[in-house]
Design a protein around this motif. Sequence first.
Motif, PDB file in Angstrom:
ATOM      1  N   TYR A 163     -27.662 -32.253  66.609  1.00 23.98           N
ATOM      2  CA  TYR A 163     -26.091 -32.178  66.630  1.00 23.98           C
ATOM      3  C   TYR A 163     -25.313 -32.585  65.549  1.00 23.98           C
ATOM      4  CZ  TYR A 163     -26.305 -30.183  71.438  1.00 23.98           C
ATOM      5  OH  TYR A 163     -26.391 -29.453  72.567  1.00 23.98           O
ATOM      6  N   TYR A 164     -25.588 -33.640  65.059  1.00 22.56           N
ATOM      7  CA  TYR A 164     -25.056 -34.371  63.980  1.00 22.56           C
ATOM      8  C   TYR A 164     -25.398 -34.121  62.554  1.00 22.56           C
ATOM      9  CZ  TYR A 164     -22.411 -36.025  68.162  1.00 22.56           C
ATOM     10  OH  TYR A 164     -21.617 -35.846  69.178  1.00 22.56           O
ATOM     11  N   GLY A 165     -26.712 -33.967  62.661  1.00 26.07           N
ATOM     12  CA  GLY A 165     -27.235 -33.615  61.002  1.00 26.07           C
ATOM     13  C   GLY A 165     -28.183 -34.853  60.536  1.00 26.07           C
ATOM     14  N   GLU A 166     -28.731 -34.819  59.486  1.00 25.40           N
ATOM     15  CA  GLU A 166     -29.475 -35.648  58.887  1.00 25.40           C
ATOM     16  C   GLU A 166     -28.634 -36.714  58.342  1.00 25.40           C
ATOM     17  OE1 GLU A 166     -32.915 -35.916  58.480  1.00 25.40           O
ATOM     18  OE2 GLU A 166     -33.252 -33.722  59.207  1.00 25.40           O
ATOM     19  N   SER A 167     -27.468 -36.602  58.197  1.00 25.61           N
ATOM     20  CA  SER A 167     -26.667 -37.572  57.421  1.00 25.61           C
ATOM     21  C   SER A 167     -26.412 -38.893  58.388  1.00 25.61           C
ATOM     22  CB  SER A 167     -25.131 -37.047  57.373  1.00 25.61           C
ATOM     23  OG  SER A 167     -24.630 -36.777  58.451  1.00 25.61           O
ATOM     24  N   VAL A 168     -26.850 -38.941  59.567  1.00 23.95           N
ATOM     25  CA  VAL A 168     -26.775 -39.718  60.628  1.00 23.95           C
ATOM     26  C   VAL A 168     -28.098 -40.690  60.901  1.00 23.95           C
ATOM     27  CG1 VAL A 168     -24.690 -38.897  61.849  1.00 23.95           C
ATOM     28  CG2 VAL A 168     -27.176 -38.566  62.706  1.00 23.95           C
ATOM     29  N   ILE A 169     -29.033 -40.031  59.914  1.00 20.94           N
ATOM     30  CA  ILE A 169     -30.377 -40.685  59.983  1.00 20.94           C
ATOM     31  C   ILE A 169     -30.564 -41.412  58.833  1.00 20.94           C
ATOM     32  CG2 ILE A 169     -32.960 -40.489  60.145  1.00 20.94           C
ATOM     33  CD1 ILE A 169     -31.308 -39.427  62.585  1.00 20.94           C
ATOM     34  N   ASP A 170     -30.931 -42.805  58.806  1.00 19.79           N
ATOM     35  CA  ASP A 170     -31.172 -43.710  57.749  1.00 19.79           C
ATOM     36  C   ASP A 170     -32.636 -43.449  56.987  1.00 19.79           C
ATOM     37  OD1 ASP A 170     -33.405 -45.130  58.998  1.00 19.79           O
ATOM     38  OD2 ASP A 170     -31.788 -46.723  59.629  1.00 19.79           O
ATOM     39  N   SER A 171     -32.929 -44.030  56.036  1.00 21.08           N
ATOM     40  CA  SER A 171     -33.882 -43.996  55.175  1.00 21.08           C
ATOM     41  C   SER A 171     -35.534 -44.173  55.900  1.00 21.08           C
ATOM     42  CB  SER A 171     -34.283 -44.531  53.666  1.00 21.08           C
ATOM     43  OG  SER A 171     -34.017 -46.156  54.032  1.00 21.08           O
ATOM     44  N   ASN A 172     -35.155 -44.956  56.937  1.00 21.72           N
ATOM     45  CA  ASN A 172     -36.191 -45.502  57.717  1.00 21.72           C
ATOM     46  C   ASN A 172     -36.641 -44.504  59.023  1.00 21.72           C
ATOM     47  OD1 ASN A 172     -37.089 -47.814  56.247  1.00 21.72           O
ATOM     48  ND2 ASN A 172     -35.129 -48.899  57.434  1.00 21.72           N
ATOM     49  N   GLY A 173     -35.718 -43.441  59.084  1.00 20.23           N
ATOM     50  CA  GLY A 173     -35.862 -42.592  60.093  1.00 20.23           C
ATOM     51  C   GLY A 173     -35.041 -42.957  61.631  1.00 20.23           C
ATOM     52  N   ALA A 174     -34.618 -44.129  61.337  1.00 18.80           N
ATOM     53  CA  ALA A 174     -33.854 -44.641  62.741  1.00 18.80           C
ATOM     54  C   ALA A 174     -32.224 -44.117  62.585  1.00 18.80           C
ATOM     55  CB  ALA A 174     -33.751 -45.981  62.840  1.00 18.80           C
ATOM     56  N   LEU A 175     -31.450 -44.296  63.505  1.00 16.81           N
ATOM     57  CA  LEU A 175     -30.003 -43.884  63.449  1.00 16.81           C
ATOM     58  C   LEU A 175     -29.266 -44.901  62.707  1.00 16.81           C
ATOM     59  CD1 LEU A 175     -27.924 -41.819  64.850  1.00 16.81           C
ATOM     60  CD2 LEU A 175     -27.495 -43.828  66.491  1.00 16.81           C
ATOM     61  N   ASP A 176     -28.471 -44.126  61.817  1.00 11.03           N
ATOM     62  CA  ASP A 176     -27.485 -44.856  61.057  1.00 11.03           C
ATOM     63  C   ASP A 176     -26.248 -44.920  61.731  1.00 11.03           C
ATOM     64  OD1 ASP A 176     -25.555 -45.811  59.234  1.00 11.03           O
ATOM     65  OD2 ASP A 176     -26.483 -44.700  57.449  1.00 11.03           O
ATOM     66  N   ARG A 177     -25.972 -45.974  62.509  1.00 11.04           N
ATOM     67  CA  ARG A 177     -24.943 -46.210  63.510  1.00 11.04           C
ATOM     68  C   ARG A 177     -23.515 -46.137  62.730  1.00 11.04           C
ATOM     69  NH1 ARG A 177     -25.586 -51.319  66.314  1.00 11.04           N
ATOM     70  NH2 ARG A 177     -24.008 -50.646  67.759  1.00 11.04           N
ATOM     71  N   ARG A 178     -23.469 -46.711  61.517  1.00  7.95           N
ATOM     72  CA  ARG A 178     -22.267 -46.688  60.912  1.00  7.95           C
ATOM     73  C   ARG A 178     -21.786 -45.246  60.383  1.00  7.95           C
ATOM     74  NH1 ARG A 178     -19.627 -51.346  58.939  1.00  7.95           N
ATOM     75  NH2 ARG A 178     -20.983 -53.392  59.582  1.00  7.95           N
ATOM     76  N   ALA A 179     -22.710 -44.382  60.017  1.00 12.55           N
ATOM     77  CA  ALA A 179     -22.461 -42.926  59.665  1.00 12.55           C
ATOM     78  C   ALA A 179     -22.166 -42.163  60.718  1.00 12.55           C
ATOM     79  CB  ALA A 179     -23.530 -42.251  59.051  1.00 12.55           C
ATOM     80  N   LEU A 180     -22.773 -42.389  61.981  1.00  8.56           N
ATOM     81  CA  LEU A 180     -22.479 -41.839  63.205  1.00  8.56           C
ATOM     82  C   LEU A 180     -20.974 -41.975  63.754  1.00  8.56           C
ATOM     83  CD1 LEU A 180     -23.505 -39.658  65.574  1.00  8.56           C
ATOM     84  CD2 LEU A 180     -24.438 -41.509  66.643  1.00  8.56           C
ATOM     85  N   GLY A 181     -20.645 -43.645  63.561  1.00  9.61           N
ATOM     86  CA  GLY A 181     -19.666 -44.021  63.996  1.00  9.61           C
ATOM     87  C   GLY A 181     -18.382 -43.238  63.263  1.00  9.61           C
ATOM     88  N   LYS A 182     -18.602 -42.941  61.887  1.00  5.98           N
ATOM     89  CA  LYS A 182     -17.431 -42.269  61.317  1.00  5.98           C
ATOM     90  C   LYS A 182     -17.159 -40.858  61.826  1.00  5.98           C
ATOM     91  CE  LYS A 182     -18.280 -44.949  56.943  1.00  5.98           C
ATOM     92  NZ  LYS A 182     -18.736 -44.770  55.587  1.00  5.98           N
ATOM     93  N   LEU A 183     -18.150 -40.374  62.422  1.00  2.00           N
ATOM     94  CA  LEU A 183     -18.157 -38.937  62.778  1.00  2.00           C
ATOM     95  C   LEU A 183     -17.559 -38.824  64.184  1.00  2.00           C
ATOM     96  CD1 LEU A 183     -21.318 -37.448  61.889  1.00  2.00           C
ATOM     97  CD2 LEU A 183     -19.135 -37.133  60.705  1.00  2.00           C
TER      98      LEU A 183
END
Length: 201
Positions: free
Chosen positions: A53-73
Amino acid sequence: MTVIGITGPSGAGKGALSSLLNQKYGFPVIDADKVYHTLVSAPSDCLEEIKAYYGESVIDSNGALDRRALGKLVLGEENREKLELLNKITHKYVVSEILQQLSSLRERNSVCVIDAPLLIEADLCRECDFTVSVIADKGLRAERIAKRDGISIDAALKRINSQKCDEFYIKNTDYTLENNSSVDDLASAVCKILSERRVFS
């Protein structure tokens, strides 16, 4: 087993109350935030659905969720629909894991705590014998969030403004505790609730 549900807005002190109940009384705590973080830190169906739903931009380099990136959305009044969608996606996974943990705890405990920001929205109240919401003044909450998460007061206030108001928690829980002072005051207030509910009888 007596199940105590704890909820409330960010920065109010849910974690402080849960820790108190665990450390002072030995009650095991199922922490919904920790369940969520586990689900999005490793490959999981939950993480895959978020990425869809939110795209690759919310996934970090380790394959986990990038919470800060998701929070901005999803954070902020203008993104309320996106936040509601995120909650809809994650609820079913978090609730399923909480129910599994609860089932396991029933076998060896007389009291258990569920600490969940979305206790009401996820309908976890039905698993609880009684519920307690923790609220606090907005300014104090913003200070706590900023210190805890290493963000600005403005960013903390943006997060706060994307959440439910105090009246929502007051209306939908059995008890409400105001956490504007010391841990000792919080401990005294919850002790009265435990006595009233005869948790130790």
